[in-house]
Design a protein around this motif. Structure first.
Motif, short mmCIF file in Angstrom:
data_model
loop_
_atom_site.label_atom_id
_atom_site.label_comp_id
_atom_site.label_asym_id
_atom_site.label_seq_id
_atom_site.Cartn_x
_atom_site.Cartn_y
_atom_site.Cartn_z
N LYS A 52 1.11 5.02 0.52
CA LYS A 52 0.55 6.40 0.91
C LYS A 52 0.69 7.17 0.02
O LYS A 52 1.05 8.69 0.36
CB LYS A 52 0.70 7.00 2.38
CG LYS A 52 -0.45 7.98 3.67
CD LYS A 52 0.27 8.29 4.36
CE LYS A 52 -0.31 9.34 5.03
NZ LYS A 52 -0.61 9.56 6.94
N THR A 65 0.38 -1.12 0.25
CA THR A 65 0.45 -0.05 -0.23
C THR A 65 0.33 1.25 0.01
O THR A 65 1.75 2.05 0.60
CB THR A 65 -1.06 0.29 1.29
OG1 THR A 65 0.25 -0.32 2.36
CG2 THR A 65 -2.04 -0.75 1.63
N ASN A 124 -3.69 3.52 -0.81
CA ASN A 124 -4.54 3.52 0.93
C ASN A 124 -3.75 4.18 1.72
O ASN A 124 -2.65 3.99 1.89
CB ASN A 124 -5.06 2.38 0.39
CG ASN A 124 -6.06 2.07 1.60
OD1 ASN A 124 -7.00 2.91 2.10
ND2 ASN A 124 -6.92 1.07 0.73
N ASP A 125 -4.24 5.73 2.51
CA ASP A 125 -3.80 5.57 3.45
C ASP A 125 -3.87 4.38 4.91
O ASP A 125 -3.18 4.23 6.06
CB ASP A 125 -4.53 6.88 4.28
CG ASP A 125 -4.31 8.34 3.36
OD1 ASP A 125 -3.24 8.13 2.68
OD2 ASP A 125 -4.78 9.05 3.50
#
Length: 279
Positions: free
Chosen positions: A39, A37, A90-91
């Motif tokens: 950020k 993922t 995605n955070d």
């Protein structure tokens, strides 16, 4: 089983877990998805390109970085390896793993075990707990120091029907690796449900689960974490497997903060959890 999903933070200390995930996928004959993922940084108002275009190029760049990371840390590079790479913006690491493992129909999700070197507190803490409760497949937590190939599996049971369903899913994995499954039940004298329930469980297991590499053991102890450690050492287990239930069970106790700290320091083999919601 077709797909193993490994989520990495791409640190040097996570490289042994990457190699473990690849070796496991190779032994089981599955595809390995290596996932990360990313950020996204806040996009300035003055930029000329649309945010969607910026995100596309950033994710493309991050995927190349992920490929380079894997090529560096996997023996022989990437040639001939059944691996696909997946990067999303995605955070939330938890949400990214949950959503994408489901979309890619993962059979097992692998994450690295939290240690002092790991970024953002990955993975056991809150992230591991949330994944155990919400994943649509088993979760395998691997020490970032790596682990041995699986030849002996320790499954801790509470004599429940859901245990049988989990064992039914575990046995084909064990057979594919020619691994022996040791079933243990740890109970205090006061909490022990009785010989009748144990015999019922063993009978049900024999009726529904085929396989000769199963061994059963009953243990009385007041300290679950200490006894699990003892059994791991006595058996020489390479994998510890437990069942997560909403109301009770080993894994609920294990994810209590104090228990996690004890197990982090004492149990160094990979930990796999099944969730009753997915059996």
């Amino acid at each position: 089983m077709k797909t193993i999903f490994y989520a990495t933070d791409r640190t040097v200390n996570s490289a042994p877990a990457l190699r473990y995930a690849y070796e496991l996928s190779s032994r089981l004959g599955t595809q390995l998805v290596v996932f990360n993922t990313h950020k996204m940084e806040p996009i300035r108002v003055m930029v000329s390109r649309p945010p969607e275009q910026i995100e596309y190029h950033v994710i493309k760049e991050q995927k190349e970085i992920l490929k380079s990371y894997c090529a560096k840390h996997l023996k022989g590079g990437l040639e001939g390896k059944n691996i696909i790479f997946h990067v999303v913006a995605n955070d939330s690491v938890t949400a990214g793993i949950k959503e994408n493992s489901k979309n890619l129909s993962a059979d097992i999700v692998i994450i690295g075990r939290k240690d002092k070197h790991t970024d953002r507190g990955l993975f056991v803490g809150d992230i591991g707990k949330s994944l155990v409760e919400n994943l649509s497949c088993p979760l395998l937590i691997v020490p970032n120091s790596g682990a041995k190939p699986i030849s002996k599996i320790l499954y801790a049971t509470d004599f429940m029907e859901f245990d049988i369903e989990a064992i039914k899913k575990l046995v084909p994995i064990a057979e594919a690796m020619n691994a022996k499954v040791h079933l243990i039940h740890i109970s205090t004298e006061k909490e022990y449900a009785g010989k009748e329930q144990m015999e019922w469980f063993k009978d049900m297991l024999q009726d529904q689960v085929e396989g000769e590499n199963l061994n059963f053991k009953l243990i009385f102890s007041d300290t679950i974490d200490r006894e699990l450690k003892n059994q791991v050492e006595q058996i020489g287990a390479d994998l510890l497997v437990l069942l997560h239930r909403e109301e009770k069970g080993f894994l609920n106790k294990m994810f209590h903060t104090s228990m996690v700290k004890k197990l982090e320091g004492h149990i160094t083999i990979p930990l796999m959890s099944f969730n009753t919601l997915n059996l």
